[in-house]
Design a protein around this motif. Structure first.
Motif, mmCIF file in Angstrom:
data_model
loop_
_atom_site.group_PDB
_atom_site.id
_atom_site.type_symbol
_atom_site.label_atom_id
_atom_site.label_comp_id
_atom_site.label_asym_id
_atom_site.label_seq_id
_atom_site.Cartn_x
_atom_site.Cartn_y
_atom_site.Cartn_z
ATOM 1 N N ALA A 50 1.002 -1.524 -0.088
ATOM 2 C CA ALA A 50 -0.197 0.335 0.410
ATOM 3 C C ALA A 50 1.324 1.583 0.524
ATOM 4 O O ALA A 50 0.206 2.084 0.985
ATOM 5 C CB ALA A 50 -0.787 -0.049 1.188
ATOM 6 N N GLN A 51 1.966 1.230 -0.493
ATOM 7 C CA GLN A 51 2.890 2.372 -0.491
ATOM 8 C C GLN A 51 2.320 3.243 -1.832
ATOM 9 O O GLN A 51 2.315 4.692 -1.379
ATOM 10 C CB GLN A 51 4.179 1.824 -1.276
ATOM 11 C CG GLN A 51 5.660 3.121 -0.879
ATOM 12 C CD GLN A 51 6.497 2.646 -1.537
ATOM 13 O OE1 GLN A 51 7.273 3.258 -2.230
ATOM 14 N NE2 GLN A 51 6.643 1.505 -1.882
ATOM 15 N N GLY A 52 1.937 2.925 -2.557
ATOM 16 C CA GLY A 52 1.480 3.396 -3.690
ATOM 17 C C GLY A 52 -0.338 4.206 -3.424
ATOM 18 O O GLY A 52 -0.505 5.342 -3.232
ATOM 19 N N VAL A 53 -0.568 4.203 -2.216
ATOM 20 C CA VAL A 53 -1.929 4.179 -2.238
ATOM 21 C C VAL A 53 -1.396 5.762 -1.007
ATOM 22 O O VAL A 53 -2.874 6.534 -0.818
ATOM 23 C CB VAL A 53 -2.829 3.208 -0.329
ATOM 24 C CG1 VAL A 53 -4.041 3.636 -0.546
ATOM 25 C CG2 VAL A 53 -3.134 1.672 -1.618
ATOM 26 N N LEU A 54 -0.726 5.553 -0.164
ATOM 27 C CA LEU A 54 -0.206 6.188 0.706
ATOM 28 C C LEU A 54 0.513 7.405 0.190
ATOM 29 O O LEU A 54 0.494 8.571 0.416
ATOM 30 C CB LEU A 54 1.297 5.941 1.698
ATOM 31 C CG LEU A 54 0.681 4.927 2.636
ATOM 32 C CD1 LEU A 54 1.582 4.624 3.498
ATOM 33 C CD2 LEU A 54 -0.736 5.657 3.827
ATOM 34 N N LEU A 55 1.149 7.451 -1.102
ATOM 35 C CA LEU A 55 1.945 7.502 -2.163
ATOM 36 C C LEU A 55 0.784 8.889 -2.751
ATOM 37 O O LEU A 55 0.543 9.857 -3.035
ATOM 38 C CB LEU A 55 2.664 7.309 -3.104
ATOM 39 C CG LEU A 55 4.327 7.015 -2.820
ATOM 40 C CD1 LEU A 55 4.752 6.580 -3.909
ATOM 41 C CD2 LEU A 55 4.706 8.514 -2.127
ATOM 42 N N MET A 56 0.092 8.120 -3.394
ATOM 43 C CA MET A 56 -1.280 8.921 -4.170
ATOM 44 C C MET A 56 -2.205 9.574 -3.149
ATOM 45 O O MET A 56 -3.412 11.011 -3.520
ATOM 46 C CB MET A 56 -2.210 7.991 -4.836
ATOM 47 C CG MET A 56 -1.508 6.951 -5.361
ATOM 48 S SD MET A 56 -0.897 8.253 -7.415
ATOM 49 C CE MET A 56 -2.443 8.840 -7.609
ATOM 50 N N ALA A 57 -2.448 9.432 -2.045
ATOM 51 C CA ALA A 57 -3.059 10.508 -1.405
ATOM 52 C C ALA A 57 -1.780 11.370 -0.811
ATOM 53 O O ALA A 57 -2.976 13.025 -0.911
ATOM 54 C CB ALA A 57 -3.435 9.468 0.244
ATOM 55 N N VAL A 58 -1.014 11.778 -0.431
ATOM 56 C CA VAL A 58 -0.089 12.670 -0.336
ATOM 57 C C VAL A 58 -0.082 13.638 -1.505
ATOM 58 O O VAL A 58 -0.460 14.690 -1.167
ATOM 59 C CB VAL A 58 1.424 12.107 0.046
ATOM 60 C CG1 VAL A 58 2.300 13.310 -0.189
ATOM 61 C CG2 VAL A 58 1.351 11.240 1.393
#
Length: 254
Positions: free
Chosen positions: A160-168
């Motif tokens: 879920a690194q991508g989920v966090l990056l897209m949120a930021v």
């Protein structure tokens, strides 16, 4: 390793490469697969991280059209991802097992919530920029440290690194989701590559697993770049939320 196990790991790599390019959380496909075949957790985590690097690079290249005009932004955030990856990889090697993973579900859920409220928050950020006379596409001050922390998380585990990056990025940068997805792919590739290099030098690696996941991830990266580009902003946001919730649920299951 049996032929069945090799085929399953290869297919898991394809799935992970595809979903990593679109949003992230591909590790939630490959990591459980490796554990199911009896691979020790740390060896599985390290080998999986290295194996997904080629797919991350492929996904970033696949989004090169969306990256046009974002060179300065990418370079600025790349330094945060690089530093975070180093810290995360070192933490994996020196901390007791499970010490960092205890907060993973909370981070994933936070990322999902941020993606859901992103349109309202982005509009608020845009108004703040306009009031201050700042260019609409400037980074919010907190984006760099947030990307750094995401890099730490990605270097340690990465699901879920991508989920966090897209949120930021979605909240802190005034830009379309598709173009931000291209930035996300570059930053994730940096994190995976740097952490993978460290693991390759100092950790125990199963290179057969790395090869199988790597081949699958490259294929998946090509697929993901094609599929992800065709998604509307609403559909892409829905994919991010669904993947994030699945990831959150997976971590809560015994």
């Amino acid at each position: 390793m049996s032929l069945f196990e090799a085929a399953a790991i290869l297919l898991a790599g394809v799935g992970a490469g595809t979903i990593n390019t679109v949003v992230g959380s591909g590790t939630l496909i490959t990591f459980p697969t490796l554990l199911a075949f009896g691979v020790p957790p740390v060896v599985a985590n390290v080998s999986n991280n290295i194996g997904l690097v080629p797919g991350s690079v492929t996904g970033a290249i696949g989004y090169r059209r969306e990256l046009a005009g974002q060179r300065s932004r990418v370079l600025r955030l790349a330094s945060a991802s690089l530093l975070g990856a180093v810290v995360g990889a070192v933490l994996l090697l020196v901390l007791p097992p499970g010490a960092f993973e205890a907060i993973v579900p909370a981070l994933i859920l936070l990322g999902v919530v941020l993606v859901v409220v992103q349109p309202r928050l982005s509009a608020w950020v845009a108004r703040r920029h306009a009031e201050r006379g700042a260019p609409a596409r400037d980074l919010a001050w907190w984006v760099w440290p947030a990307v750094l922390l995401t890099g730490v998380y990605g270097g340690y585990f990465g699901a879920a690194q991508g989920v966090l990056l897209m949120a930021v990025l979605g909240i802190g940068v005034q830009e379309t989701l598709q173009r931000l997805n291209g930035v996300k792919n570059v930053l994730a590739a940096i994190v995976n590559g740097v952490a993978g290099l460290i693991f390759a030098v100092v950790a125990e690696v199963d290179w057969t697993i790395v090869l199988l996941i790597g081949i699958g991830a490259v294929i998946g990266g090509l697929i993901g770049a094609s599929v992800g580009r065709r998604l509307s902003p609403l559909a892409l946001r829905m994919v991010i939320v669904v993947v994030g919730l699945v990831a959150f649920t997976a971590f809560l299951l015994p």
